[in-house]
Design a protein around this motif. Structure first.
Motif, PDB file in Angstrom:
ATOM      1  N   MET A  52       0.998  -1.030   0.246  1.00  0.00           N
ATOM      2  CA  MET A  52       0.095   0.262  -0.036  1.00  0.00           C
ATOM      3  C   MET A  52       0.779   1.187  -0.132  1.00  0.00           C
ATOM      4  SD  MET A  52      -2.112   0.510   4.022  1.00  0.00           S
ATOM      5  CE  MET A  52      -1.477  -1.025   4.716  1.00  0.00           C
ATOM      6  N   LYS A  53       0.113   1.837  -0.669  1.00  0.00           N
ATOM      7  CA  LYS A  53       0.893   3.489  -0.490  1.00  0.00           C
ATOM      8  C   LYS A  53       0.219   4.445  -0.980  1.00  0.00           C
ATOM      9  CE  LYS A  53       1.113   3.274  -6.033  1.00  0.00           C
ATOM     10  NZ  LYS A  53       2.827   3.766  -6.576  1.00  0.00           N
ATOM     11  N   ILE A  54       0.691   5.955  -0.632  1.00  0.00           N
ATOM     12  CA  ILE A  54       0.339   7.341  -0.963  1.00  0.00           C
ATOM     13  C   ILE A  54      -0.592   7.471  -2.230  1.00  0.00           C
ATOM     14  CG2 ILE A  54       0.084   9.632   0.398  1.00  0.00           C
ATOM     15  CD1 ILE A  54       1.712   8.405   2.408  1.00  0.00           C
ATOM     16  N   ASN A  55      -0.988   8.287  -2.551  1.00  0.00           N
ATOM     17  CA  ASN A  55      -1.312   8.882  -3.308  1.00  0.00           C
ATOM     18  C   ASN A  55      -1.287   9.860  -4.478  1.00  0.00           C
ATOM     19  OD1 ASN A  55      -2.608   9.611  -5.829  1.00  0.00           O
ATOM     20  ND2 ASN A  55      -4.452   9.270  -5.810  1.00  0.00           N
ATOM     21  N   GLU A  56      -0.259   9.650  -5.033  1.00  0.00           N
ATOM     22  CA  GLU A  56       1.516  10.639  -5.680  1.00  0.00           C
ATOM     23  C   GLU A  56       0.189  12.322  -5.957  1.00  0.00           C
ATOM     24  OE1 GLU A  56       1.402  10.044 -10.489  1.00  0.00           O
ATOM     25  OE2 GLU A  56       2.840   8.661  -9.422  1.00  0.00           O
ATOM     26  N   ASN A  57      -0.736  12.053  -5.709  1.00  0.00           N
ATOM     27  CA  ASN A  57      -1.234  13.298  -5.848  1.00  0.00           C
ATOM     28  C   ASN A  57      -1.340  14.184  -4.245  1.00  0.00           C
ATOM     29  OD1 ASN A  57      -2.331  14.005  -8.693  1.00  0.00           O
ATOM     30  ND2 ASN A  57      -3.247  12.107  -8.218  1.00  0.00           N
TER      31      ASN A  57
ATOM     32  N   GLY B 104       5.109   6.515   7.683  1.00  0.00           N
ATOM     33  CA  GLY B 104       5.578   5.683   7.555  1.00  0.00           C
ATOM     34  C   GLY B 104       5.176   5.105   6.250  1.00  0.00           C
ATOM     35  N   LEU B 105       4.296   5.260   6.464  1.00  0.00           N
ATOM     36  CA  LEU B 105       3.626   4.866   4.626  1.00  0.00           C
ATOM     37  C   LEU B 105       3.833   5.220   3.616  1.00  0.00           C
ATOM     38  CD1 LEU B 105      -0.569   5.254   5.013  1.00  0.00           C
ATOM     39  CD2 LEU B 105       1.104   3.236   4.727  1.00  0.00           C
ATOM     40  N   GLN B 106       5.444   6.681   4.210  1.00  0.00           N
ATOM     41  CA  GLN B 106       5.593   6.760   2.811  1.00  0.00           C
ATOM     42  C   GLN B 106       7.355   6.655   2.630  1.00  0.00           C
ATOM     43  OE1 GLN B 106       6.133  11.391   3.698  1.00  0.00           O
ATOM     44  NE2 GLN B 106       5.513  11.935   1.937  1.00  0.00           N
ATOM     45  N   ASP B 107       7.314   5.786   4.014  1.00  0.00           N
ATOM     46  CA  ASP B 107       8.941   4.790   4.021  1.00  0.00           C
ATOM     47  C   ASP B 107       8.618   4.129   3.627  1.00  0.00           C
ATOM     48  OD1 ASP B 107      10.109   7.395   4.847  1.00  0.00           O
ATOM     49  OD2 ASP B 107      10.280   7.230   6.769  1.00  0.00           O
ATOM     50  N   GLU B 108       7.315   3.509   3.805  1.00  0.00           N
ATOM     51  CA  GLU B 108       6.903   1.834   3.113  1.00  0.00           C
ATOM     52  C   GLU B 108       7.206   1.094   4.522  1.00  0.00           C
ATOM     53  OE1 GLU B 108       8.718   0.894  -0.850  1.00  0.00           O
ATOM     54  OE2 GLU B 108       7.675   2.384  -2.069  1.00  0.00           O
ATOM     55  N   LYS B 109       7.165   1.581   5.505  1.00  0.00           N
ATOM     56  CA  LYS B 109       7.277   0.826   6.937  1.00  0.00           C
ATOM     57  C   LYS B 109       5.363   0.386   6.883  1.00  0.00           C
ATOM     58  CE  LYS B 109       9.945   4.125   9.243  1.00  0.00           C
ATOM     59  NZ  LYS B 109      10.039   4.851  10.622  1.00  0.00           N
ATOM     60  N   SER B 110       6.288  -0.907   7.820  1.00  0.00           N
ATOM     61  CA  SER B 110       4.872  -1.754   8.039  1.00  0.00           C
ATOM     62  C   SER B 110       4.490  -0.815   9.135  1.00  0.00           C
ATOM     63  CB  SER B 110       5.643  -3.406   7.932  1.00  0.00           C
ATOM     64  OG  SER B 110       6.455  -3.085   9.775  1.00  0.00           O
ATOM     65  N   ILE B 111       2.795  -1.907   8.884  1.00  0.00           N
ATOM     66  CA  ILE B 111       1.798  -0.695  10.002  1.00  0.00           C
ATOM     67  C   ILE B 111       2.238  -1.887  11.265  1.00  0.00           C
ATOM     68  CG2 ILE B 111      -0.395  -1.392  10.701  1.00  0.00           C
ATOM     69  CD1 ILE B 111       0.205  -0.370   7.655  1.00  0.00           C
ATOM     70  N   ALA B 112       3.317  -2.639  11.715  1.00  0.00           N
ATOM     71  CA  ALA B 112       3.590  -2.775  12.921  1.00  0.00           C
ATOM     72  C   ALA B 112       4.792  -2.522  13.554  1.00  0.00           C
ATOM     73  CB  ALA B 112       4.112  -4.748  12.434  1.00  0.00           C
ATOM     74  N   CYS B 113       5.317  -1.673  12.532  1.00  0.00           N
ATOM     75  CA  CYS B 113       6.364  -1.432  12.656  1.00  0.00           C
ATOM     76  C   CYS B 113       6.241   0.916  12.923  1.00  0.00           C
ATOM     77  CB  CYS B 113       6.927  -0.913  11.133  1.00  0.00           C
ATOM     78  SG  CYS B 113       8.679   0.648  11.841  1.00  0.00           S
ATOM     79  N   ILE B 114       4.883   0.831  12.075  1.00  0.00           N
ATOM     80  CA  ILE B 114       4.048   2.527  12.447  1.00  0.00           C
ATOM     81  C   ILE B 114       3.338   2.404  13.590  1.00  0.00           C
ATOM     82  CG2 ILE B 114       1.987   3.951  11.739  1.00  0.00           C
ATOM     83  CD1 ILE B 114       3.603   2.670   9.427  1.00  0.00           C
ATOM     84  N   VAL B 115       2.665   1.426  14.351  1.00  0.00           N
ATOM     85  CA  VAL B 115       2.231   0.655  15.533  1.00  0.00           C
ATOM     86  C   VAL B 115       3.160   0.778  16.530  1.00  0.00           C
ATOM     87  CG1 VAL B 115       0.914  -0.318  17.248  1.00  0.00           C
ATOM     88  CG2 VAL B 115       0.331  -0.478  14.353  1.00  0.00           C
ATOM     89  N   GLU B 116       4.002   0.503  17.060  1.00  0.00           N
ATOM     90  CA  GLU B 116       5.285   0.636  17.696  1.00  0.00           C
ATOM     91  C   GLU B 116       5.657   2.024  18.253  1.00  0.00           C
ATOM     92  OE1 GLU B 116       6.797  -1.934  19.874  1.00  0.00           O
ATOM     93  OE2 GLU B 116       4.627  -2.816  19.278  1.00  0.00           O
TER      94      GLU B 116
END
Length: 88
Positions: free
Chosen positions: A1-6, A44-56
């Motif tokens: 999953m990634k952020i829409n470039e717009n 975190g999404l921009q850096d392509e981190k996992s959801i688990a990493c973001i939660v931490e």
């Protein structure tokens, strides 16, 4: 999953805001203000981190139970999907 470039993250007067650009301007009017945890999720999404990493990361910054954080992260991701900001 990634952020829409717009959609881009900007810091305006110390506040994190998401600004629609390009085609997204037609669908989203104005800017979206992010609170602290939402900014951590976004970056975190921009850096392509996992959801688990973001939660931490959120858990290390805020005093909240992990299950509450997970639910809040899921709710925010679903909101991003609703507005086509998050692309799976």
């Amino acid at each position: 999953m990634k952020i829409n470039e717009n959609f881009i993250l900007k810091n305006i007067a110390g506040t994190a805001v998401v600004v629609p650009v390009g085609e997204a301007v037609k669908d989203v009017k104005g800017m979206i203000t992010l609170n602290g945890p939402a900014e951590i999720i976004w970056k975190g999404l921009q850096d392509e981190k996992s959801i688990a990493c973001i939660v931490e990361e959120i858990k290390s910054e805020y005093d909240a139970p992990e299950d509450v954080i997970k639910n809040d992260v899921d709710a925010f991701l679903n909101k991003l999907r609703t507005y086509k900001i998050l692309v799976d």
